[in-house]
Scaffold this motif. Structure first.
Motif, short mmCIF file in Angstrom:
data_model
loop_
_atom_site.label_atom_id
_atom_site.label_comp_id
_atom_site.label_asym_id
_atom_site.label_seq_id
_atom_site.Cartn_x
_atom_site.Cartn_y
_atom_site.Cartn_z
N UNK A 169 0.90 -1.17 0.18
CA UNK A 169 -0.15 0.18 0.06
C UNK A 169 1.02 1.21 0.19
N UNK A 170 1.86 1.35 0.73
CA UNK A 170 2.84 2.59 0.90
C UNK A 170 3.62 2.56 -0.31
N UNK A 171 4.11 1.57 -0.99
CA UNK A 171 4.81 1.69 -2.56
C UNK A 171 3.75 2.44 -3.35
N UNK A 212 1.22 4.23 -2.88
CA UNK A 212 0.61 5.73 -2.48
C UNK A 212 1.90 6.48 -2.67
N UNK A 213 2.98 6.07 -2.41
CA UNK A 213 4.29 7.05 -2.75
C UNK A 213 4.49 7.27 -4.24
N UNK A 214 3.93 6.37 -5.09
CA UNK A 214 4.06 6.52 -6.50
C UNK A 214 3.04 7.53 -6.89
N UNK A 215 1.95 7.08 -6.28
CA UNK A 215 0.58 8.05 -6.70
C UNK A 215 0.91 9.36 -6.30
N UNK A 216 1.27 9.75 -5.33
CA UNK A 216 1.88 10.95 -4.70
C UNK A 216 2.57 11.73 -5.68
N UNK A 217 3.32 11.11 -6.43
CA UNK A 217 4.20 11.92 -7.58
C UNK A 217 3.61 11.82 -8.83
N UNK A 233 -8.39 8.47 -4.21
CA UNK A 233 -9.48 7.60 -4.10
C UNK A 233 -9.24 6.72 -2.77
N UNK A 234 -7.99 6.65 -2.25
CA UNK A 234 -7.41 5.96 -0.97
C UNK A 234 -8.38 7.04 0.19
N UNK A 235 -8.15 8.08 0.06
CA UNK A 235 -8.56 9.09 1.11
C UNK A 235 -10.19 8.83 1.47
N UNK A 236 -10.70 8.62 0.24
CA UNK A 236 -12.27 8.43 0.21
C UNK A 236 -12.64 7.06 0.66
N UNK A 237 -11.51 6.23 0.71
CA UNK A 237 -11.92 4.75 0.94
C UNK A 237 -12.44 4.27 -0.15
N UNK A 238 -12.47 4.52 -1.25
CA UNK A 238 -13.06 4.00 -2.33
C UNK A 238 -11.94 3.12 -3.11
#
Lengths: 153, 55
Positions: free
Chosen positions: B21-23, B25-30, B38-43
């Motif tokens: 999950x962390x990897x 989200x780290x890629x997604x942030x960039x 989507x992750x923040x909304x729980x979707x």
């Protein structure tokens, strides 16, 4: 990025439309950091090692592709009512991207076809161009979007 | 490896990657902030554009 209203539909991307957006400058540190993680070849990692093959450090094509996607998200994808992303039809890296290059996107809609009562498909041709208007990369891909005002299944 | 090592029809095993999950989200942030949103909304996380570090 906070969630944005998804207000862009199939009808917002007519065939032959042209759009230009984005603007990102690459540093040597950006290029090397990406390469360490995703494309550790010498010409993406070290300026001296890159000189014989490429004349100096160049960015991974996958880095350029990722930056294209980020500029697309910022310009329209985050607001688009995407139904399906079937994939990339073609990608070409026409010219090297080097430290200090400033990249932006040109997008042309090649195709816009209704696929179902509530879904349309578009095909985009993206060009990544640098500060000298030289095309560094092209990508052609398709995207399925919700049609405006149609009932969903 | 040279050109001659890449014979037509040759199958090569090229390793494996593990997704966390962390990897993602780290890629997604960039590169793909839609995934973060989507992750923040729980979707559900969009199905493309995910990557990870080699293990």
């Amino acid at each position: 990025m906070t969630a944005l209203a998804r207000d862009l539909a199939f009808e917002d991307f007519p065939a032959d439309e042209f759009a230009e957006y984005g603007g990102v400058e690459l540093t040597a540190e950006d290029i090397v950091a990406f390469a360490h993680e995703f494309d550790p070849q010498p010409f993406h990692l070290d300026n001296e090692a890159a000189k014989p093959a490429t004349g100096g450090l160049i960015a991974s094509g996958w880095h350029t592709s990722a930056l294209l996607h980020r500029m697309n998200c910022d310009a329209f994808l985050a607001r688009a009512m995407v139904v399906r992303e079937p994939g990339i039809e073609e990608v070409r890296w026409a010219r090297p991207v080097r430290p200090g290059d400033r990249l932006r996107v040109r997008r042309r809609t090649l195709l816009a076809v209704a696929r179902a009562a509530d879904v349309g498909e578009v095909e985009f041709l993206y060009e990544i161009v640098n500060q000298d208007d030289v095309v560094a990369m092209t990508q052609r891909c398709r995207l399925q979007l919700r049609r405006r005002g149609r009932r969903t299944n | 490896m040279f050109y001659e090592d890449m014979r037509v029809g040759r199958v090569m095993q090229l390793g494996s990657m593990a997704f966390t999950r962390d990897s993602i989200l780290a890629y997604a942030a960039r590169f793909d902030p839609r995934i973060l949103a989507a992750a923040r909304e729980g979707g559900p996380v969009p199905p493309r554009d995910c990557t990870s570090r080699a293990r």
